[in-house]
Design a protein around this motif. Sequence first.
Motif, short mmCIF file in Angstrom:
data_model
loop_
_atom_site.label_atom_id
_atom_site.label_comp_id
_atom_site.label_asym_id
_atom_site.label_seq_id
_atom_site.Cartn_x
_atom_site.Cartn_y
_atom_site.Cartn_z
N VAL A 81 37.86 45.43 41.63
CA VAL A 81 36.86 45.55 40.68
C VAL A 81 36.79 44.12 40.25
CG1 VAL A 81 36.20 46.60 38.39
CG2 VAL A 81 37.76 47.82 39.99
N VAL B 139 41.17 49.54 45.31
CA VAL B 139 39.97 49.06 45.28
C VAL B 139 40.05 47.79 44.62
CG1 VAL B 139 38.95 51.22 45.65
CG2 VAL B 139 39.18 50.26 43.34
N THR C 121 31.30 45.76 39.63
CA THR C 121 31.38 46.07 41.24
C THR C 121 32.66 46.42 41.71
OG1 THR C 121 29.40 44.52 41.39
CG2 THR C 121 30.48 45.40 43.35
N VAL C 122 32.77 47.60 42.31
CA VAL C 122 33.87 48.29 43.06
C VAL C 122 33.57 48.13 44.45
CG1 VAL C 122 35.45 50.25 43.18
CG2 VAL C 122 34.18 49.81 40.98
N THR C 123 34.68 47.47 45.37
CA THR C 123 34.66 47.34 46.61
C THR C 123 35.85 47.95 47.16
OG1 THR C 123 35.42 45.25 46.67
CG2 THR C 123 33.10 45.76 46.86
#
Length: 113
Positions: free
Chosen positions: A55, A53, A60-62
């Motif tokens: 960060v 992922v 915000t984690v996507t």
Amino acid sequence: MTRYLISFPSAAMDVPEEEIPDVARDAHAVIQEAKAAGVYIFSGGLDEDVEPVMVAGDGTVTDDTYPQSKELNGGFAIIDVPSREAALEWAARIAVACRCSQEVRQFQFDPLV
């Protein structure tokens, strides 16, 4: 002393399934030798069953990665040796154990290490 990353992508280790226990044994033996020689820092294999992922600075984690690291996988070792030649010698030992070529990269000097 200088630190080096020795690594390989998963696809490079193309060995028959029945040889995997021998590869594991041989790789662990080289790591034990590096520990005994006092050059071992860290080693491991990336868990390819766990998706990476991204960060952001705001937390915000996507479900994303940098485009150039989409295929980052495989195994690695970090060693601390007195010369590039020594790093290449350890890489050759790891290459024999893992039955695949190894990439060697030098870390930048860090005065805090």
